[in-house]
Scaffold this motif. Structure first.
Motif, mmCIF file in Angstrom:
data_model
loop_
_atom_site.group_PDB
_atom_site.id
_atom_site.type_symbol
_atom_site.label_atom_id
_atom_site.label_comp_id
_atom_site.label_asym_id
_atom_site.label_seq_id
_atom_site.Cartn_x
_atom_site.Cartn_y
_atom_site.Cartn_z
ATOM 1 N N ALA A 107 0.821 -1.220 0.000
ATOM 2 C CA ALA A 107 0.000 0.000 0.000
ATOM 3 C C ALA A 107 0.849 1.262 0.000
ATOM 4 N N ASN A 108 2.095 1.158 0.490
ATOM 5 C CA ASN A 108 2.992 2.309 0.538
ATOM 6 C C ASN A 108 3.893 2.393 -0.705
ATOM 7 N N THR A 109 3.521 1.721 -1.757
ATOM 8 C CA THR A 109 4.294 1.717 -3.001
ATOM 9 C C THR A 109 3.489 2.418 -4.105
ATOM 10 N N GLU A 110 4.104 3.342 -4.811
ATOM 11 C CA GLU A 110 3.451 4.078 -5.900
ATOM 12 C C GLU A 110 4.245 3.893 -7.188
ATOM 13 N N PHE A 111 3.513 3.980 -8.309
ATOM 14 C CA PHE A 111 4.123 3.855 -9.639
ATOM 15 C C PHE A 111 3.942 5.190 -10.358
ATOM 16 N N SER A 164 -0.852 -1.540 -9.151
ATOM 17 C CA SER A 164 -1.055 -0.092 -9.138
ATOM 18 C C SER A 164 -2.509 0.234 -8.818
ATOM 19 N N SER A 165 -2.695 1.215 -7.948
ATOM 20 C CA SER A 165 -4.062 1.589 -7.552
ATOM 21 C C SER A 165 -4.782 2.372 -8.643
ATOM 22 N N ASP A 166 -4.034 2.936 -9.582
ATOM 23 C CA ASP A 166 -4.668 3.742 -10.634
ATOM 24 C C ASP A 166 -5.188 2.884 -11.768
ATOM 25 N N ASP A 167 -4.301 2.197 -12.442
ATOM 26 C CA ASP A 167 -4.724 1.421 -13.625
ATOM 27 C C ASP A 167 -4.661 -0.086 -13.406
ATOM 28 N N LYS A 168 -4.518 -0.462 -12.136
ATOM 29 C CA LYS A 168 -4.486 -1.886 -11.785
ATOM 30 C C LYS A 168 -3.392 -2.636 -12.534
#
Length: 417
Positions: A53-57, A127-131
């Protein structure tokens, strides 16, 4: 005898209790281990989910937020690793001493690094945005604390079992004594009755024997048929006398002192018995021979030892057919005298070997009366051997013969020689 029974009861009780406590301890350990492992695995899943959850792309790159509690990771011996889609290590936080291999395998895994066991859980990062699948996160923890907890549990369970067995042994001794007390009292009353009855039978038997002997000594005034009747009475009286003497001995042998300090010359006893029974053996055309060491001594009772081997030799001659052989072989070991009385007689069935030392037991019930035996000879021999710190064992084959091995404790050799 009752002391042996008490020991067997106590041993059986402790064995059963040990099995119950051991089974209970194993069940507790299995349940505890499964529960503890499940809890630790669940914590690693939660840690891995927090790491994911603390990882972003961002712009094709993975960025890791540094707001994880580092001190907690170090305290719990945990480590977090992030990998890209190709399995290359990008970032790690927490314990660096784990030194896990860098290859990635999704799911649960237990690895061994040196002497340490390490549990890890690897999850994919989406990724939470585009899965989009962007990599992996791995949460790891040393199992050192887990193993220490299990060791403490094993120590506690093992110590508890030992303490329980010690306490149970003390209680078991008391319980076995309470259980055996009425049996011992009944047995003592039975022994006393047997001894009293045997003793009281002596007088009337002696009277019958004496009167029959007088009648047979002066047969002039009797018919031939009366003489035969008196001979039968005399024979039956002799048999009854031997039976009462044997019963009296068995009823009293427990009270004979176990530490008799008389020096017994076993070689002399066996040589005298050989001379005594040579005529009987020759009458049956049996070869009675011996191999005796000249110096065989022990501490014991001469009369009892004589009776022991008298019974064995009589038994061997009785059950050995014509042209057979009865041999006595005597030797000395470090602490025992070993005497073999072997014959080429009818033999004993394998199923009967365990019963031959029982009182009144005979392999051939139909010959018991005519042979004049009471079925107590081997029981008396075993009782005498046990009273001298020894034992009699038997081996036999039907139609080939039997061998009775007598082991007698020599006591203190310095006193015997």
């Amino acid at each position: 005898m009752f002391e042996k029974i008490r020991r067997r009861l106590l041993l059986s009780y402790l064995i059963v209790l040990s099995l119950i406590l051991g089974g209970f301890a194993i069940a507790v350990r299995i349940v505890f281990t499964h529960t503890l492992y499940k809890q630790q695995t669940q914590k690693l899943y939660v840690l891995a989910q927090v790491g994911a959850a603390n990882t972003e792309f961002n712009n094709g790159k993975i960025r890791i937020e540094n707001d994880l509690p580092q001190d907690k990771l170090f305290k719990d011996h945990q480590e977090l690793n992030w990998f890209d889609t190709k399995g290359n290590l990008i970032e790690k936080q927490g314990q660096d001493i784990l030194s896990l291999p860098t290859h990635v395998k999704e799911g649960e895994q237990i690895s061994t690094v040196g002497k340490n066991r390490i549990q890890s859980v690897t999850l994919p990062i989406i990724s939470s945005d585009d899965k989009q699948f962007i990599g992996y996160v791995r949460a790891s923890q040393s199992l050192e604390e887990f193993d220490e907890t299990l060791n403490k549990l094993d120590l506690g369970l093992g110590g508890g079992i030992v303490v329980a067995l010690i306490i149970s042994s003390a209680g078991g001794v008391w319980l076995t004594r309470q259980v055996m007390q009425p049996i011992e009292e009944s047995f003592e009353r039975l022994k006393q009755f047997t001894a009293d009855a045997s003793h009281e039978l002596r007088s009337p038997l002696m009277a019958i024997k004496s009167n029959a002997g007088v009648a047979l000594k002066y047969p002039e005034g009797m018919r031939e048929i009366d003489t035969e009747k008196f001979q039968a009475i005399s024979s039956a009286t002799n048999q009854m006398t031997r039976l009462t003497e044997d019963l009296l001995f068995l009823a009293r042998y427990d009270n004979i002192p176990n530490h008799i300090k008389e020096t017994v010359n076993l070689s002399s006893i066996l040589n005298n018995l050989m001379q005594l029974y040579q005529p009987q053996a020759k009458a049956k055309r049996i070869n009675l021979k011996s191999q005796l060491n000249e110096k065989l001594y022990l501490l014991g009772d001469t009369n009892q030892i004589t009776r022991l081997f008298t019974n064995l030799i009589q038994n061997a001659i009785h059950y050995t057919p014509s042209k057979g052989t009865v041999e006595i072989i005597a030797n000395r070991s470090a602490s025992h005298l070993v005497v073999n009385v072997q014959d080429t007689g009818v033999g004993i069935a394998p199923g009967d070997l365990e019963k031959i030392f029982e009182r009144f037991w005979r392999a051939d019930k139909s010959r018991s009366y005519n042979s004049g035996g009471s079925g107590l000879g081997l029981a008396i021999a075993q009782a005498i051997a046990e009273n001298h710190g020894g034992l009699i064992t038997a081996t036999s084959q039907l139609g080939i013969g039997s061998c009775f091995t007598v082991r007698l404790s020599v006591g203190s050799l310095n006193e015997c020689l």
